[in-house]
Design an enzyme around this catalytic site. Structure first.
Site, short mmCIF file in Angstrom:
data_model
loop_
_atom_site.label_atom_id
_atom_site.label_comp_id
_atom_site.label_asym_id
_atom_site.label_seq_id
_atom_site.Cartn_x
_atom_site.Cartn_y
_atom_site.Cartn_z
N ASP A 38 0.85 -1.35 -0.06
CA ASP A 38 0.06 0.01 -0.02
C ASP A 38 0.91 1.16 0.08
OD1 ASP A 38 -2.44 -1.24 0.11
OD2 ASP A 38 -2.65 -1.16 2.30
N LYS A 60 -2.53 4.52 -3.78
CA LYS A 60 -3.12 5.32 -4.58
C LYS A 60 -2.14 5.89 -5.62
CE LYS A 60 -5.72 8.51 -1.91
NZ LYS A 60 -5.82 9.33 -0.71
N MET A 176 -7.53 8.64 9.51
CA MET A 176 -8.14 9.29 8.23
C MET A 176 -8.83 10.43 8.30
SD MET A 176 -9.06 5.28 7.08
CE MET A 176 -10.16 4.89 8.45
N1 SAH Z 1 -3.46 0.40 9.65
C1 SAH Z 1 -2.69 1.63 9.70
C2 SAH Z 1 -3.90 2.46 9.49
C3 SAH Z 1 -4.78 2.66 8.18
S1 SAH Z 1 -5.79 3.90 7.80
C4 SAH Z 1 -2.37 1.69 11.00
O1 SAH Z 1 -2.52 0.61 12.03
O2 SAH Z 1 -1.75 2.93 11.35
C5 SAH Z 1 -4.64 5.18 7.24
C6 SAH Z 1 -4.52 6.32 8.28
O3 SAH Z 1 -3.75 6.00 9.34
C7 SAH Z 1 -4.26 7.53 7.93
O4 SAH Z 1 -5.42 8.24 7.09
C8 SAH Z 1 -3.89 8.43 9.17
O5 SAH Z 1 -4.75 8.67 9.89
C9 SAH Z 1 -3.13 6.97 9.86
N2 SAH Z 1 -1.74 6.86 9.53
C10 SAH Z 1 -0.95 6.01 9.34
N3 SAH Z 1 0.29 6.07 9.01
C11 SAH Z 1 0.59 7.36 9.51
C12 SAH Z 1 1.59 8.05 9.66
N4 SAH Z 1 2.81 7.73 9.34
N5 SAH Z 1 1.40 9.51 10.18
C13 SAH Z 1 0.17 9.99 10.58
N6 SAH Z 1 -1.07 9.25 10.44
C14 SAH Z 1 -0.72 7.97 9.65
#
Ligand code: SAH
Length: 494
Positions: A38, A60, A176
């Site tokens: 991803d 994306k 998100m």
């Molecule tokens: N599975 C992921 C989340 C996926 S949804 C997890 O456990 O972290 C995607 C969202 O995760 C993004 O829109 C953001 O809100 C958050 N996110 C993931 N990585 C991030 C990062 N390095 N910095 C800030 N937000 C992050």
């Protein structure tokens, strides 16, 4: 043909910082035949994949199109059934696969289709991303729970129960939610959440580009400009945000927020890049030069067979050491053939490479220049002593011009890497420090740049006097020079 044996691993790659990958995740990446990854996955992880591993990006696209979940499911299925041999397929996701990652849906789908799978949990951004911003999700005195909530406001067509969310005393973490900050904040205030509740917005958490904005529910939207709130962003709401003053270890690192361009040959700069990362900086790699070993080097072979006529063997670079020893081994010798020969090196990195071969250098000059090395050799060498110098093609023959009985043998050459000119020019625009660790890197970099300019705000940092001379030769200004010619010294002047 037993296709049922293909196995899918649903793997969490952690929030961004490469080192937050788990050991199990790394093992999966290393053994994968196919990796389907991803957008949020740190691409450095992919370097660990084995040769020939098929890498498929499903995040994306530049046109903001995302591969639909159905398509991804079918891709998993078709890869599991493809070919004669069972495959290892890694489905690599940011953070943890079951935290808003649709990992559970993929697992259900695989189960339904009788595909063997395993899930490897990851370090979730919801906890670790906030940690890197100095925000603990719980604290004995501030918050006894935390709640991870989607910032997509109409999840499954249902609006959040804002009344309930506003009443929760624990830490609220929205994922998100970058594009909906305004709505989230307004809904909470409208349902009675105190306006002065601390809030943090953390973008690109755990990455060198991490940014944190702190405010209160009432003022955050005024403080954060829309364009600054780009995904991925975490929104944390609650008293724990105030602990950042004490706990913000990550952004306090000495090079945090600095973009540092590294202009060395690709296979030489990994150490510098690691060190920059450890100090919190963002290393921008420019492989200006590539090391090309001279293959079937007959001249070198001849001198190796004649080693007993030499009293000194001198190495000018770690590459030189490695190529020389490869040749020794190729010819069926080992390091014992060097007994009785005094070995000199030009600097600490070269000495280290030699030590890796089990040999401690006899001569290491105090300042790491060819001149100092020549002077050091001259102290002990007799008039009649013979000196062998394996070296890079087209380099300065300082030893040969200052000492007697020097035999130089070219063993590699440095060639230009021009494929990335445009990227380099773009990256220079955001660069704080442009570092040079050798004269040849300067020459190659300037050649690569061609008529392009180095922007004024870019500060040039040099590893030592010889490199500096070359930089000045291009009418460029030097911001700082390392005290001793080592990478550590160069980084410490920053
Ligand atoms: N599975 C992921 C989340 C996926 S949804 C997890 O456990 O972290 C995607 C969202 O995760 C993004 O829109 C953001 O809100 C958050 N996110 C993931 N990585 C991030 C990062 N390095 N910095 C800030 N937000 C992050």
């Amino acid at each position: 043909m037993n296709k049922m044996k293909s196995k899918v691993y649903l793997v969490g790659a952690g929030p961004g910082d490469y080192k937050l990958l788990t050991i199990k995740a790394l093992e999966c990446i290393k053994k994968a035949d196919v990796i389907i990854y991803d957008n949020l996955v740190n691409k450095s992880c992919l370097r660990e994949a084995k040769d020939g591993c098929e890498l498929i990006y499903v995040g994306k696209k530049p046109n903001h199109h995302i591969m639909s979940q159905d398509k991804i499911n079918n891709l998993l299925l078709s890869k599991a059934h493809e070919g004669e041999e069972p495959k290892i397929i890694v489905r690599l996701k940011g953070g943890d696969p079951y935290v808003f990652g649709r990992g559970a849906e993929e697992g259900e789908f695989l189960h339904k289709n009788n595909i063997l799978f395993e899930t490897v949990p990851g370090v979730t951004s919801a906890i670790a991303g906030l940690c890197y911003a100095g925000i603990p999700v719980t604290h004995r005195n501030h918050s006894s729970s935390f709640h991870v909530i989607t910032g997509h406001l109409k999840a499954n067509g249902r609006e959040h129960d804002w009344g309930t969310l506003a009443k929760i005393n624990g830490t609220l973490v929205f994922l998100m939610g970058a594009r909906n900050l305004h709505t989230i904040v307004n809904n909470l205030i409208a349902r009675g959440k105190p306006k002065n509740t601390p809030i943090a917005v953390v973008t690109s958490a755990t990455m060198p580009t991490q940014k944190t904005v702190i405010s209160t529910l009432e003022h955050i939207c005024a403080k954060i400009k829309k364009e600054e709130c780009n995904p991925p962003a975490l929104i944390a709401i609650g008293d724990v945000v105030s602990l950042r003053d004490s706990l913000n270890f990550y952004e306090r690192q000495p090079l945090f927020g600095k973009n540092i361009m590294v202009t060395r040959a690709t296979n030489q700069n990994s150490e510098m890049i690691k060190k920059i990362a450890d100090m919190g900086g963002n290393a921008i790699e420019v492989p200006t030069i590539k090391i090309n070993k001279i293959f079937d080097n007959e001249e070198l072979g001849r001198e190796i067979n004649n080693l007993q006529k030499y009293q000194y063997l001198i190495f000018g670079s770690a590459n030189g050491v490695n190529i020389f020893f490869d040749k020794l081994q190729e010819m069926g010798y080992d390091s014992r053939i060097l007994h009785g020969i005094k070995i000199g090196v030009s600097g600490s990195q070269t000495a280290k490479a030699l030590l890796h071969k089990g040999i401690k250098a006899d001569i290491v000059p105090k300042t790491y220049t060819q001149e100092a090395l020549a002077a050091e050799i001259a102290k002990s060498a007799k008039q009649t002593d013979r000196i062998l110098v394996p070296k890079a093609k087209k380099t300065r023959g300082v030893l040969a011009s200052t000492l007697n009985n020097v035999t130089e043998v070219d063993i590699y050459e440095t060639v230009m890497e021009t494929s990335q000119k445009e990227t380099v020019i773009q990256n220079l625009k955001i660069t704080d420090y442009l570092t040079f660790t050798s004269s040849s890197a300067v020459v190659n970099f300037m050649e690569l740049l061609g008529s392009g300019d180095i922007p004024e705000n870019v500060k040039i940092v040099s590893i030592g006097p010889i490199t500096s001379q070359t930089i000045l030769g291009y009418n460029l200004e030097i911001y700082k020079e390392a005290e001793v010619s080592t990478i550590d010294s160069l980084l410490s002047v920053l």
